[in-house]
Design an enzyme around this catalytic site. Structure first.
Site, short mmCIF file in Angstrom:
data_model
loop_
_atom_site.label_atom_id
_atom_site.label_comp_id
_atom_site.label_asym_id
_atom_site.label_seq_id
_atom_site.Cartn_x
_atom_site.Cartn_y
_atom_site.Cartn_z
N THR A 27 -2.75 -3.90 -6.17
CA THR A 27 -2.89 -5.29 -6.58
C THR A 27 -2.97 -6.19 -5.36
O THR A 27 -2.20 -6.04 -4.41
CB THR A 27 -1.70 -5.71 -7.47
OG1 THR A 27 -1.68 -4.91 -8.64
CG2 THR A 27 -1.81 -7.18 -7.86
N PRO B 129 -5.11 8.01 -3.54
CA PRO B 129 -6.00 8.63 -4.53
C PRO B 129 -5.50 9.99 -5.02
O PRO B 129 -5.66 10.33 -6.20
CB PRO B 129 -7.33 8.77 -3.77
CG PRO B 129 -7.30 7.67 -2.76
CD PRO B 129 -5.86 7.55 -2.35
N GLU C 115 4.18 1.66 -11.28
CA GLU C 115 5.50 1.53 -10.65
C GLU C 115 6.52 2.45 -11.34
O GLU C 115 7.64 2.06 -11.62
CB GLU C 115 5.96 0.07 -10.64
CG GLU C 115 5.02 -0.77 -9.79
CD GLU C 115 5.58 -2.12 -9.40
OE1 GLU C 115 6.80 -2.27 -9.43
OE2 GLU C 115 4.77 -3.00 -9.06
N GLY D 268 -8.67 -6.98 -38.57
CA GLY D 268 -9.87 -6.97 -37.74
C GLY D 268 -9.90 -8.08 -36.72
O GLY D 268 -10.56 -7.96 -35.67
N GLY E 3 0.81 -1.22 0.00
CA GLY E 3 0.00 0.00 0.00
C GLY E 3 0.84 1.26 0.00
O GLY E 3 1.27 1.72 1.06
#
Length: 426
Positions: A200, A167, A405, A382, A163
């Site tokens: 993640t 934000p 990262e 395509g 972590g």
């Protein structure tokens, strides 16, 4: 005057027999060109590294590839994947002891190359577990913390997340708002509050390595938060759905509201941004290998498609110059990327790597993998829209790897600062 590096004896004229022998040696290439390994990088790997690569490649192709399309379509990540990897010794592979395999940095790069050849999302889940969380605990944790977490994490029985990103602060982690302050009622505890995003593994993590500022000093420190020890309402880790890339991995947020964390769960041996950046450098090194694996899969699939797709008087489109140029450009960049990652890996194990070297290979390999994958996508016309051809999935994933990262422009500024000595971030 410059001194010659050639000895007097070596400067004597070659005898005719010598000249003929040396001439023959260089007339013809000793081996045929291998488009899968254009610069013969396998010759620079040890037997152990080749064995690790074979194990990882076999697992990824046999176990991960068959389920990647459904996982990507449905944004579903199976946590058992990390247990499967753990059983093979593919997690925290460079760590010595604690039930980790203790292989070289190059071997760990070959693992991430094999995983990302299937999907960047799978590599992201493995990389967070291995480099960011296990690597952080191993480098900065106490012996008690290592014994508590690393063996279980090596087996994929304890899942981790990292972590750092918030934000309001992506490329500027120094401005983070998450804070740790003395707990008002529990002596020997911190109270941890704040939010993290684009994390993640956060919805499935058992242990969360959280970076936050100490209220007293403003110093950034790392905390190991055990989900099972968080009182109700203090920790939420919602999933972030509807992603355009890395859909085969699981990404979420972290919301912390006065989580009590024991002092013993703070990483004691680092403070400031050196801690998270050290972890990130390890992960970035793996990304430099992994993105080339994704590009190599794009090359292989594009080559196969070009040889079987027939147009214009029933010719395989591989016959045409524009197609061959795309394949040549991509193959060259992939070969150069592996050689650069290999060089940095050797220096890393010798303790001679500069962080800017990792910025360089992360930036270059991510950028070239994305550019070439986009060009190779055109070979499919395509049909590239169909996920069954895999190329579009790789392109979407590689955009994310180029962004997270350390986005490529940020790494350019890191390199620019190293080259000029001038800080361009402020």
């Amino acid at each position: 005057m410059y001194k010659s590096l050639t000895s007097r004896a070596a400067r004597q004229p070659l005898q005719p027999a010598q000249a003929t022998t040396l001439g023959r040696r260089h007339v013809h290439a000793p081996v045929p060109f291998d488009w899968k390994d254009p610069l013969g990088s396998h010759n620079n790997f040890t037997e152990e590294e080749l064995a690790v690569a074979e194990t990882a490649e076999s697992y990824c192709q046999e176990r991960l590839l068959p389920r990647v399309l459904e996982a990507y379509r449905n944004e579903e990540y199976d946590p058992k994947i990390l247990q499967e990897m753990g059983e093979l010794g593919l997690l925290g592979a460079t760590i010595q002891g604690y039930e980790c395999t203790g292989v070289s940095s190059v071997a760990s790069g070959l693992i991430t190359r094999a995983v990302e050849r299937v999907d960047s999302g799978y590599r992201s889940g493995q990389s967070v577990q291995s480099s960011l969380v296990m690597g952080g605990i191993d480098e900065f944790g106490t012996e008690e913390q290592k014994e508590k977490f690393l063996p279980g994490m090596a087996k994929g029985k304890i899942l981790g997340c990292f972590g750092l990103t918030e934000p309001n602060h992506g490329s500027d982690p120094g401005s983070m708002e998450s804070v740790a302050k003395p707990h008002p009622t529990k002596e020997g505890y911190y109270s941890l509050s704040g939010s993290k995003t684009w994390i993640t593994n956060s919805p499935i993590a058992d242990v969360l390595l959280i970076w936050a500022k100490l209220q007293e000093t403003g110093k950034i420190r790392g905390f190991l938060v055990e989900r099972s020890q968080c009182p109700p309402g203090t920790l939420e880790t919602p999933k972030l759905p509807h992603k355009n890339g890395l859909r085969a991995s699981i990404t979420g947020m972290i919301h912390m509201d006065s989580i009590p964390v024991p002092h013993a769960m703070m990483l004691p041996h680092v403070e400031g941004l050196r801690g998270p950046f050290s972890c990130l450098n390890s992960a970035r090194f793996g990304i430099a290998w992994g993105t080339i694996g994704a590009l190599e899969d794009c090359i292989s699939r594009s080559r196969d498609y070009a040889l079987t797709r027939r147009q214009f008087k029933n010719n395989p489109i591989a016959k045409y110059q524009l197609v061959q140029k795309k394949l040549a450009d991509a193959t060259t960049d992939a070969a150069f990327g592996i050689q650069a990652a290999l060089q940095v890996g050797r220096l890393k194990d010798e303790g001679k790597v500069a962080p800017e070297m990792i910025s360089m290979i992360k930036r270059q390999n991510c950028d070239r993998a994305l550019v070439n994958a986009r060009c190779l996508q055109e070979i499919f016309g395509g049909n590239a829209v169909s996920d069954e051809y895999h190329i579009g999935r790789h392109v979407s994933n590689l955009f994310v790897t180029q962004t997270y990262e350390g986005q490529s422009d940020i790494h350019a500024l890191i390199l620019g600062r190293a080259i000029t000595g001038i800080q361009a971030f402020v």
